[in-house]
Design an enzyme around this catalytic site. Structure first.
Site, PDB file in Angstrom:
ATOM      1  N   LYS A   1      -6.061 -25.508 -37.929  1.00 55.52           N
ATOM      2  CA  LYS A   1      -5.279 -25.346 -39.199  1.00 55.52           C
ATOM      3  C   LYS A   1      -4.851 -24.076 -39.481  1.00 55.52           C
ATOM      4  CE  LYS A   1      -8.221 -27.829 -41.316  1.00 55.52           C
ATOM      5  NZ  LYS A   1      -8.903 -28.041 -40.285  1.00 55.52           N
TER       6      LYS A   1
ATOM      7  N   GLY B   1     -13.975 -23.030 -42.344  1.00 55.53           N
ATOM      8  CA  GLY B   1     -13.662 -21.904 -41.891  1.00 55.53           C
ATOM      9  C   GLY B   1     -12.521 -21.714 -41.098  1.00 55.53           C
ATOM     10  N   HIS B   2     -11.741 -20.926 -41.305  1.00 57.38           N
ATOM     11  CA  HIS B   2     -10.500 -20.772 -40.444  1.00 57.38           C
ATOM     12  C   HIS B   2     -10.304 -19.532 -39.688  1.00 57.38           C
ATOM     13  CE1 HIS B   2      -8.079 -23.801 -43.163  1.00 57.38           C
ATOM     14  NE2 HIS B   2      -8.935 -24.414 -42.652  1.00 57.38           N
TER      15      HIS B   2
ATOM     16  N   ASP C   1     -11.759 -28.337 -37.417  1.00 53.82           N
ATOM     17  CA  ASP C   1     -11.957 -27.464 -36.480  1.00 53.82           C
ATOM     18  C   ASP C   1     -10.449 -27.774 -35.382  1.00 53.82           C
ATOM     19  OD1 ASP C   1     -14.506 -26.430 -37.471  1.00 53.82           O
ATOM     20  OD2 ASP C   1     -15.323 -28.523 -36.312  1.00 53.82           O
TER      21      ASP C   1
ATOM     22  N   GLN D   1     -11.224 -28.917 -43.424  1.00 50.63           N
ATOM     23  CA  GLN D   1     -11.984 -30.005 -42.806  1.00 50.63           C
ATOM     24  C   GLN D   1     -10.783 -30.898 -42.028  1.00 50.63           C
ATOM     25  OE1 GLN D   1     -13.120 -29.809 -46.202  1.00 50.63           O
ATOM     26  NE2 GLN D   1     -14.841 -28.328 -45.586  1.00 50.63           N
TER      27      GLN D   1
END
Length: 424
Positions: free
Chosen positions: A16, A40-41, A13, A226
């Site tokens: 990225k 999740g991006h 988180d 991650q």
């Protein structure tokens, strides 16, 4: 042209996706090399929020080739849902610019079932905080050499045989250990079949695709998921993910030589967050922690869970530098610190009667360290309109400089807001 690896230096988180989105403008190809849809991006483009779980962030840049490497575990249903969502937004997600390695392992319905059963069976103290997406069980089958690979989706006879073989063992666990109904191999095949038929067109040789980009003089951007301290080997075990999140896996997880990894960018959130279980030495359970959570909008992009927040921890970052060898730092969410009168950075731990600069390696040791802080002055100015280092207030610049000094790595990028233009 230098190829770039982007990795998370904390517990995920870190932002990225936004940095990858910015760097993708100059890349010819963007490669996702590990993890699954447990990541999740979140990207914000023109005020429109887009969350991607499997497809590389570069897909939002027209003409870029996006590759899903062999180190990823892919949920076919999630992949199809993502391409449908992107297509509805007018994004080109045709096979000519999106490829899945034939070696990528596939998350099956029984993997998700197994994940959920195991977590439900643990008591509160033993819960890992898994997302329940079937990531771990899929990697287990990969290591046990009984996994379904993406190429198998194009061979229905082989796919049916593998499903039947996998459920011989798993149904024993479902029935006798978890006390739930066994799964019917035929029903599992019928569930996966429509997604398999759609995915076939996306299968390819990612190693060759990367090689072609290199020969043409293009730049490849490697995108991790991650963070370093969720790495299966080097993270806060057992509160970790199921894959290797460090830079070295960018080569193995995509099918290229480590020599191709020339520019390595560590994404560092200006404070620290963590989702789920596991020790967190600099965690704040006070009004400052609440402020960071609120100002930063700290909710997991995949699970929606509230993120735990704390001061920047230079000890975990120092370990990330040692493991990944970054050439530069990208500091994200610096704007969230605005409004705090003072800021703290954890520079070392007290553990076993000694002061240590790196995380101790015994299991759950971080739950027993005492963080040692140094205090810096904060700032009240709104920095979201800053477009360069000199636009930042003096105390914000001092904070960045101190991070550089503590880690011995220069700051190359700074983000002061969610939009593309708020990074310099």
């Amino acid at each position: 042209m230098s190829n770039i690896v982007v990795f998370g230096s904390q517990w995920g988180d870190e932002g990225k996706g936004k940095i990858v989105d910015m760097l993708a403008e100059k890349a010819a190809a963007i490669v996702r090399f590990q993890g699954g849809n447990n990541a999740g991006h979140t990207l914000v483009v023109g005020g429109d929020k887009c969350i991607l779980h499997l497809i590389p962030s570069g897909i939002l840049h027209p003409g870029k080739v996006c590759l899903i490497g062999n180190g990823v575990v892919l949920d076919p249903e999630v992949f199809c849902r993502e391409i449908d969502t992107l297509a509805a937004k007018g994004v080109d997600v045709t096979p000519r610019r999106l490829m899945i390695s034939k070696k990528t392992h596939v998350i099956m319905p029984y993997h998700r079932r197994m994940d959920g059963c195991r977590e439900a069976a643990r008591d509160a103290a033993g819960k890992i905080g898994t997302t329940g997406r079937g990531i771990g069980p899929c990697y287990e089958d990969k290591v046990a050499r009984v996994g379904v690979r993406a190429a198998d989706l194009a061979d229905f006879k082989l796919l049916q045989e593998k499903i039947a073989r996998a459920l011989e063992e798993k149904n024993v666990l479902f029935r006798h250990l978890f006390r739930c109904e066994p799964m019917d191999p035929a029903a599992v095949f019928e569930e996966i079949k429509p997604f398999a038929e759609r995915i076939r067109a996306y299968l390819g040789d990612v190693s060759t695709a990367i090689q072609k980009v290199k020969k043409s003089g293009g730049m490849v951007l490697f995108e991790g998921a991650q963070g370093t301290h969720l790495d299966i080997d080097h993270g806060t075990y057992p509160y970790v993910t199921s894959s290797s999140t460090v830079t070295g896996n960018a080569a193995s997880g995509s099918g290229c030589s480590p020599r191709e990894l020339t520019r390595i960018i560590a994404i560092v959130k200006a404070y620290t967050t963590r989702v789920g279980g596991g020790p967190f030495p600099s965690e704040l359970s006070d009004e400052v922690g609440d402020y960071l959570q609120s100002q930063g909008g700290e909710f997991g992009a995949t699970t929606g869970r509230k993120r735990r927040c704390g001061w920047l921890d230079a000890v975990v970052l120092r370990e990330s530098v040692r493991l990944n060898g970054p050439t530069e730092l990208a500091i994200t969410k610096l704007d969230v610190l605005s409004g705090l009168s003072e800021l703290k950075i954890c520079t070392r731990y007290r553990y076993g009667g000694e002061e240590v600069l790196y995380p101790p390696q015994e299991q759950n040791a971080l739950a027993h360290v005492e963080p040692i802080y140094e205090t810096l002055p904060g700032w009240n100015e709104d920095i979201t309109k800053a477009r360069g280092y000199d636009d930042l207030p003096e105390n914000a610049r001092a904070y960045l400089n101190r991070v550089e000094q503590l880690l011995g790595v220069p700051v190359g990028l700074v983000s002061v807001g969610p939009e593309r233009g708020q990074t310099f």
